[in-house]
Design a protein around this motif. Structure first.
Motif, short mmCIF file in Angstrom:
data_model
loop_
_atom_site.label_atom_id
_atom_site.label_comp_id
_atom_site.label_asym_id
_atom_site.label_seq_id
_atom_site.Cartn_x
_atom_site.Cartn_y
_atom_site.Cartn_z
N GLN A 38 -36.60 -41.78 -9.63
CA GLN A 38 -37.40 -42.02 -10.88
C GLN A 38 -36.46 -41.88 -12.33
O GLN A 38 -36.22 -42.54 -13.05
CB GLN A 38 -38.77 -41.44 -10.96
N ALA A 39 -35.88 -40.56 -12.16
CA ALA A 39 -34.97 -40.20 -13.28
C ALA A 39 -33.72 -41.24 -13.29
O ALA A 39 -33.12 -41.60 -14.48
CB ALA A 39 -34.44 -38.98 -12.86
N MET A 40 -33.08 -41.82 -12.11
CA MET A 40 -32.02 -42.57 -12.15
C MET A 40 -32.11 -43.93 -12.54
O MET A 40 -31.47 -44.54 -13.59
CB MET A 40 -31.32 -42.73 -10.65
N LYS A 41 -33.60 -44.30 -12.17
CA LYS A 41 -34.11 -45.67 -12.82
C LYS A 41 -34.26 -45.46 -14.35
O LYS A 41 -34.04 -46.54 -14.92
CB LYS A 41 -35.25 -46.10 -12.03
N HIS A 177 -33.47 -25.48 -10.13
CA HIS A 177 -34.47 -25.85 -8.92
C HIS A 177 -35.35 -26.97 -9.33
O HIS A 177 -36.29 -26.90 -10.33
CB HIS A 177 -35.09 -24.78 -8.58
N PRO A 178 -35.37 -28.07 -8.63
CA PRO A 178 -36.40 -29.14 -8.89
C PRO A 178 -37.75 -28.74 -8.83
O PRO A 178 -38.92 -29.48 -9.51
CB PRO A 178 -36.02 -29.96 -7.77
N GLY A 378 -35.72 -29.67 -15.10
CA GLY A 378 -35.03 -30.67 -15.52
C GLY A 378 -33.81 -30.92 -14.44
O GLY A 378 -32.78 -31.95 -14.63
N ALA A 379 -34.11 -30.29 -12.92
CA ALA A 379 -33.17 -30.59 -11.97
C ALA A 379 -32.81 -32.14 -11.99
O ALA A 379 -31.76 -32.85 -11.54
CB ALA A 379 -33.27 -29.88 -10.85
N SER A 380 -34.13 -32.63 -11.66
CA SER A 380 -33.85 -34.19 -11.12
C SER A 380 -32.94 -34.87 -12.43
O SER A 380 -32.23 -35.81 -11.81
CB SER A 380 -35.22 -34.82 -11.28
#
Length: 392
Positions: A38-41, A177-178, A378-380
């Motif tokens: 989701q973060a990459m998109k 850590h996610p 904020g790891a993702s």
């Protein structure tokens, strides 16, 4: 492709479509993978994903080539029983790496499988980002050499891991850590208890027997017996269990069919279950860290086959089994492993936490300190920036 100030990517769109293979081997990895996708998109809409995951990654629009349940197994003996399925998944992924040549392979934990896949990707010229490192600080330190040969960048979730990899010449970044972003809730304890049909004035004990079928078979029956002892000691007590989607529902219901005790079953939603609970009995693994980050007193338990335990004792180089104790560097929550994991011992430890305020308060303060050590959420997003930078 576009960006805000945080990503550092250019504002001009890129017409190319980037292909990413992402592989998670168990339920926790499925969740972390979904957040990462989701973060990459959000940073690069022109990215397509395929790989191995569960319903969380599927909801994030990852085309699944295999399900996480095909790989979710732990222990030497247990792996042998699923070897045919595991090798079949590996063969499928290797064919995709050869025929489709994704621009990036993202591996999430699950090192026994994923390091072999990293080697296959390297041979085919595919970049590799490894998110959530193998626990090389606990066992199989030699894996660092394999990682140096096969992985382009490590995205690390524990701060002390960065120095290990940099000293070994492996590009590595501590991303946080996610779980810190995944445990954020917007519901109150009363709202969650009402939704789960739990009584507001009763002491609530969460039972977390794991996300793999084999570990549930070994661990849950002992938890149930412990719950019966606790029910005799505390009349105003109730039990709740979040059922992982990787565990067949029939397995859970079969264990409870003749248990003689009522346990509220909830489909997933582990964080909400823990939030609504006063104390937890948790199988060693990611769930114990989730419990710690939610600052819930707990007892960590685990049991594997005798042969797996025998070989494990030969290679493990750390004193503790539970992640909260490993990160703290000392025992901050009790661990009951293998022969020590009995219903009586579990019930006694939970009783101590519930009755002794000093024990409970000290554990809570230690868990608060542990959470601070793992940084901010904020790891993702940070890992997504790494991944996107490897695509352009």
């Amino acid at each position: 492709m576009f960006s805000d100030d945080e990503t550092g990517f250019p504002l001009q769109p890129d017409s190319r479509v980037f292909k990413v293979m992402i592989v998670a081997g168990e339920a926790s990895g499925d969740l972390h993978g979904a957040y990462l996708v989701q973060a990459m998109k959000a940073m690069m809409p022109n990215v397509s994903f395929c790989g191995v995951g569960g319903h969380k990654m599927q909801q994030a629009e990852v085309t699944l080539l295999a399900n996480v349940s095909d790989l979710a197994v732990m222990g030497l003996v247990e792996v042998l029983g699923r070897l045919k399925s595991i090798l079949g998944v590996m063969a499928v992924l290797k064919r995709i790496l050869e025929a489709d040549r994704p621009h990036l392979l993202i591996l999430i934990d699950y090192p026994g499988f994923n390091l072999k896949l990293a080697k296959a990707a390297k041979k085919r010229g595919v970049k590799v980002l490894y998110y959530i490192s193998p626990k090389v600080w606990a066992w199989r330190k030699g894996r660092v050499k394999t990682i140096r040969r096969t992985v382009d960048h490590m995205a690390l979730i524990f701060p002390f891991e960065e120095d290990i990899y940099r000293r070994a010449g492996v590009p590595a970044t501590f991303v946080g850590h996610p779980l810190l972003e995944e445990i954020e809730l917007r519901k109150t304890i009363d709202e969650i208890k009402h939704e789960f049909d739990l009584e507001a004035d009763k002491t609530t004990v969460a039972l977390l027997p794991g996300s793999r079928e084999g570990e549930v078979q070994r661990i849950l029956p002992v938890m149930v017996q412990a719950a019966k002892i606790l029910a005799d000691r505390f009349p105003a007590i109730q039990f709740v269990l979040p059922v992982a989607h990787t565990v067949p529902p029939g397995l859970i219901s079969g264990i409870f069919s003749h248990a003689g005790i009522t346990v509220r079953l909830v489909n997933g939603r582990t964080h909400e279950v823990l939030t609504a609970s006063d104390v937890a009995v948790v199988a060693s693994g990611t769930a114990s860290l989730e419990t710690a980050l939610l600052v819930k007193p707990m007892v960590i338990v685990y049991k594997v086959s005798p042969l797996t335990y025998f070989f494990g004792k030969m290679v493990v180089r750390i004193r503790h089994a539970g992640l909260p104790n490993i990160i703290a560097g000392r025992t901050i929550v009790p661990e009951l492993i293998q022969k020590d994991f009995t219903a009586q011992r579990v019930a006694d430890e939970i009783t101590l936490i519930l009755k002794d305020r000093q024990v409970r308060d000290r554990m809570i303060q230690d868990l608060i300190a542990l959470r601070k050590r793992l940084g901010e959420a904020g790891a993702s997003r940070r890992t997504a920036r790494l991944a996107c930078s490897m695509l352009v």
